[in-house]
Design a protein around this motif. Structure first.
Motif, PDB file in Angstrom:
ATOM      1  N   GLY A   1     -20.212 -67.795  89.974  1.00 36.32           N
ATOM      2  CA  GLY A   1     -21.084 -68.414  88.975  1.00 36.32           C
ATOM      3  C   GLY A   1     -20.595 -69.780  88.543  1.00 36.32           C
ATOM      4  N   HIS A   2     -19.292 -69.936  88.446  1.00 39.61           N
ATOM      5  CA  HIS A   2     -18.731 -71.230  88.060  1.00 39.61           C
ATOM      6  C   HIS A   2     -19.055 -72.295  89.098  1.00 39.61           C
ATOM      7  CE1 HIS A   2     -15.968 -74.253  86.593  1.00 39.61           C
ATOM      8  NE2 HIS A   2     -15.433 -74.326  87.801  1.00 39.61           N
ATOM      9  N   TYR A   3     -18.887 -71.957  90.352  1.00 40.98           N
ATOM     10  CA  TYR A   3     -19.151 -72.930  91.411  1.00 40.98           C
ATOM     11  C   TYR A   3     -20.640 -73.099  91.695  1.00 40.98           C
ATOM     12  CZ  TYR A   3     -14.233 -73.428  92.314  1.00 40.98           C
ATOM     13  OH  TYR A   3     -12.897 -73.703  92.174  1.00 40.98           O
ATOM     14  N   ALA A   4     -21.466 -72.191  91.219  1.00 37.70           N
ATOM     15  CA  ALA A   4     -22.911 -72.290  91.436  1.00 37.70           C
ATOM     16  C   ALA A   4     -23.589 -72.828  90.181  1.00 37.70           C
ATOM     17  CB  ALA A   4     -23.486 -70.933  91.808  1.00 37.70           C
ATOM     18  N   GLY A   5     -23.088 -73.891  89.642  1.00 38.51           N
ATOM     19  CA  GLY A   5     -23.770 -74.550  88.528  1.00 38.51           C
ATOM     20  C   GLY A   5     -23.189 -74.250  87.163  1.00 38.51           C
ATOM     21  N   HIS A   6     -21.902 -73.947  87.083  1.00 39.20           N
ATOM     22  CA  HIS A   6     -21.222 -73.713  85.805  1.00 39.20           C
ATOM     23  C   HIS A   6     -21.862 -72.582  85.001  1.00 39.20           C
ATOM     24  CE1 HIS A   6     -18.613 -77.100  86.447  1.00 39.20           C
ATOM     25  NE2 HIS A   6     -19.661 -77.837  86.753  1.00 39.20           N
ATOM     26  N   HIS A   7     -22.150 -71.478  85.672  1.00 40.76           N
ATOM     27  CA  HIS A   7     -22.683 -70.289  85.013  1.00 40.76           C
ATOM     28  C   HIS A   7     -21.694 -69.139  85.191  1.00 40.76           C
ATOM     29  CE1 HIS A   7     -26.473 -72.215  84.222  1.00 40.76           C
ATOM     30  NE2 HIS A   7     -26.590 -72.553  85.494  1.00 40.76           N
ATOM     31  N   GLY A   8     -20.448 -69.382  84.839  1.00 45.05           N
ATOM     32  CA  GLY A   8     -19.388 -68.401  85.031  1.00 45.05           C
ATOM     33  C   GLY A   8     -19.596 -67.137  84.230  1.00 45.05           C
ATOM     34  N   THR A   9     -20.068 -67.270  82.992  1.00 49.03           N
ATOM     35  CA  THR A   9     -20.275 -66.090  82.153  1.00 49.03           C
ATOM     36  C   THR A   9     -21.378 -65.213  82.705  1.00 49.03           C
ATOM     37  OG1 THR A   9     -19.603 -67.389  80.234  1.00 49.03           O
ATOM     38  CG2 THR A   9     -20.739 -65.323  79.808  1.00 49.03           C
ATOM     39  N   VAL A  10     -22.465 -65.802  83.108  1.00 50.89           N
ATOM     40  CA  VAL A  10     -23.572 -65.035  83.684  1.00 50.89           C
ATOM     41  C   VAL A  10     -23.122 -64.368  84.978  1.00 50.89           C
ATOM     42  CG1 VAL A  10     -25.907 -65.182  84.620  1.00 50.89           C
ATOM     43  CG2 VAL A  10     -25.297 -66.522  82.620  1.00 50.89           C
ATOM     44  N   GLY A  11     -22.373 -65.092  85.787  1.00 53.24           N
ATOM     45  CA  GLY A  11     -21.863 -64.520  87.027  1.00 53.24           C
ATOM     46  C   GLY A  11     -20.909 -63.375  86.765  1.00 53.24           C
ATOM     47  N   ALA A  12     -20.069 -63.503  85.744  1.00 53.34           N
ATOM     48  CA  ALA A  12     -19.135 -62.435  85.405  1.00 53.34           C
ATOM     49  C   ALA A  12     -19.870 -61.194  84.931  1.00 53.34           C
ATOM     50  CB  ALA A  12     -18.159 -62.911  84.341  1.00 53.34           C
ATOM     51  N   LEU A  13     -20.898 -61.372  84.124  1.00 57.72           N
ATOM     52  CA  LEU A  13     -21.681 -60.222  83.662  1.00 57.72           C
ATOM     53  C   LEU A  13     -22.393 -59.528  84.821  1.00 57.72           C
ATOM     54  CD1 LEU A  13     -23.204 -61.679  80.393  1.00 57.72           C
ATOM     55  CD2 LEU A  13     -21.428 -59.935  80.588  1.00 57.72           C
ATOM     56  N   ALA A  14     -22.999 -60.312  85.691  1.00 60.72           N
ATOM     57  CA  ALA A  14     -23.690 -59.728  86.848  1.00 60.72           C
ATOM     58  C   ALA A  14     -22.692 -59.072  87.794  1.00 60.72           C
ATOM     59  CB  ALA A  14     -24.484 -60.814  87.578  1.00 60.72           C
ATOM     60  N   GLY A  15     -21.545 -59.700  88.003  1.00 62.53           N
ATOM     61  CA  GLY A  15     -20.521 -59.126  88.871  1.00 62.53           C
ATOM     62  C   GLY A  15     -19.976 -57.832  88.316  1.00 62.53           C
ATOM     63  N   CYS A  16     -19.803 -57.759  87.009  1.00 61.42           N
ATOM     64  CA  CYS A  16     -19.329 -56.537  86.368  1.00 61.42           C
ATOM     65  C   CYS A  16     -20.342 -55.413  86.556  1.00 61.42           C
ATOM     66  CB  CYS A  16     -19.084 -56.779  84.889  1.00 61.42           C
ATOM     67  SG  CYS A  16     -18.585 -55.311  83.986  1.00 61.42           S
ATOM     68  N   ALA A  17     -21.616 -55.725  86.338  1.00 63.02           N
ATOM     69  CA  ALA A  17     -22.658 -54.707  86.503  1.00 63.02           C
ATOM     70  C   ALA A  17     -22.708 -54.217  87.945  1.00 63.02           C
ATOM     71  CB  ALA A  17     -24.012 -55.277  86.085  1.00 63.02           C
ATOM     72  N   TYR A  18     -22.639 -55.139  88.900  1.00 64.46           N
ATOM     73  CA  TYR A  18     -22.673 -54.740  90.304  1.00 64.46           C
ATOM     74  C   TYR A  18     -21.424 -53.948  90.685  1.00 64.46           C
ATOM     75  CZ  TYR A  18     -22.513 -54.735  95.316  1.00 64.46           C
ATOM     76  OH  TYR A  18     -22.409 -54.329  96.621  1.00 64.46           O
ATOM     77  N   GLY A  19     -20.266 -54.393  90.235  1.00 68.12           N
ATOM     78  CA  GLY A  19     -19.026 -53.692  90.556  1.00 68.12           C
ATOM     79  C   GLY A  19     -19.009 -52.289  89.989  1.00 68.12           C
ATOM     80  N   HIS A  20     -19.489 -52.125  88.759  1.00 70.09           N
ATOM     81  CA  HIS A  20     -19.555 -50.804  88.149  1.00 70.09           C
ATOM     82  C   HIS A  20     -20.529 -49.906  88.911  1.00 70.09           C
ATOM     83  CE1 HIS A  20     -19.197 -47.807  85.057  1.00 70.09           C
ATOM     84  NE2 HIS A  20     -20.514 -47.767  84.953  1.00 70.09           N
ATOM     85  N   HIS A  21     -21.677 -50.455  89.279  1.00 68.59           N
ATOM     86  CA  HIS A  21     -22.661 -49.688  90.047  1.00 68.59           C
ATOM     87  C   HIS A  21     -22.090 -49.260  91.395  1.00 68.59           C
ATOM     88  CE1 HIS A  21     -26.359 -48.474  91.989  1.00 68.59           C
ATOM     89  NE2 HIS A  21     -26.119 -49.343  92.940  1.00 68.59           N
ATOM     90  N   HIS A  22     -21.439 -50.173  92.081  1.00 69.46           N
ATOM     91  CA  HIS A  22     -20.869 -49.880  93.393  1.00 69.46           C
ATOM     92  C   HIS A  22     -19.786 -48.801  93.291  1.00 69.46           C
ATOM     93  CE1 HIS A  22     -19.880 -50.608  97.562  1.00 69.46           C
ATOM     94  NE2 HIS A  22     -18.596 -50.739  97.219  1.00 69.46           N
ATOM     95  N   ALA A  23     -18.942 -48.870  92.263  1.00 69.08           N
ATOM     96  CA  ALA A  23     -17.899 -47.863  92.073  1.00 69.08           C
ATOM     97  C   ALA A  23     -18.499 -46.498  91.751  1.00 69.08           C
ATOM     98  CB  ALA A  23     -16.951 -48.294  90.964  1.00 69.08           C
ATOM     99  N   THR A  24     -19.578 -46.478  90.989  1.00 65.14           N
ATOM    100  CA  THR A  24     -20.236 -45.216  90.662  1.00 65.14           C
ATOM    101  C   THR A  24     -20.849 -44.582  91.900  1.00 65.14           C
ATOM    102  OG1 THR A  24     -20.719 -46.020  88.437  1.00 65.14           O
ATOM    103  CG2 THR A  24     -22.010 -44.150  89.217  1.00 65.14           C
ATOM    104  N   VAL A  25     -21.506 -45.386  92.720  1.00 62.51           N
ATOM    105  CA  VAL A  25     -22.094 -44.873  93.962  1.00 62.51           C
ATOM    106  C   VAL A  25     -20.997 -44.343  94.875  1.00 62.51           C
ATOM    107  CG1 VAL A  25     -23.308 -45.574  96.061  1.00 62.51           C
ATOM    108  CG2 VAL A  25     -24.149 -46.309  93.836  1.00 62.51           C
ATOM    109  N   ARG A  26     -19.902 -45.067  94.967  1.00 61.48           N
ATOM    110  CA  ARG A  26     -18.773 -44.640  95.807  1.00 61.48           C
ATOM    111  C   ARG A  26     -18.190 -43.320  95.308  1.00 61.48           C
ATOM    112  NH1 ARG A  26     -15.925 -44.274 100.146  1.00 61.48           N
ATOM    113  NH2 ARG A  26     -13.737 -44.776 100.033  1.00 61.48           N
ATOM    114  N   GLN A  27     -18.047 -43.165  93.983  1.00 61.17           N
ATOM    115  CA  GLN A  27     -17.515 -41.930  93.424  1.00 61.17           C
ATOM    116  C   GLN A  27     -18.454 -40.760  93.671  1.00 61.17           C
ATOM    117  OE1 GLN A  27     -14.416 -41.616  92.082  1.00 61.17           O
ATOM    118  NE2 GLN A  27     -14.849 -39.437  92.208  1.00 61.17           N
TER     119      GLN A  27
END
Length: 79
Positions: A39-65
């Motif tokens: 997000g930081h490198y894609a237009g200085h949207h690091g916070t939005v990228g971090a929130l989306a990455g957290c949601a995706y990472g949590h979803h992926h870990a849940t599916v894996r579990q």
């Protein structure tokens, strides 16, 4: 000015450390880190990228579990 900032940061860290409720954030930290960097490198949207990455990472870990739990219930060996 620096002292106020440092004092505020120290107070915030102290409050977060004392409130120590367990967080079930499987996959969130890795996803937030990667999403924040992207997000930081894609237009200085690091916070939005971090929130989306957290949601995706949590979803992926849940599916894996769920997949691991399903394999264990069937008696198949886990990865």
């Amino acid at each position: 000015m620096k002292f106020r900032f440092r004092f505020a940061c120290a107070c915030a860290v102290l409050v977060l450390a004392i409130s120590g409720t367990p967080a079930f954030a499987r996959g969130c930290l890795k996803g937030a880190f990667v999403g924040g960097v992207v997000g930081h490198y894609a237009g200085h949207h690091g916070t939005v990228g971090a929130l989306a990455g957290c949601a995706y990472g949590h979803h992926h870990a849940t599916v894996r579990q769920r997949e691991i739990d399903r394999r264990n219930a069937q008696g198949a060996p886990a990865d």
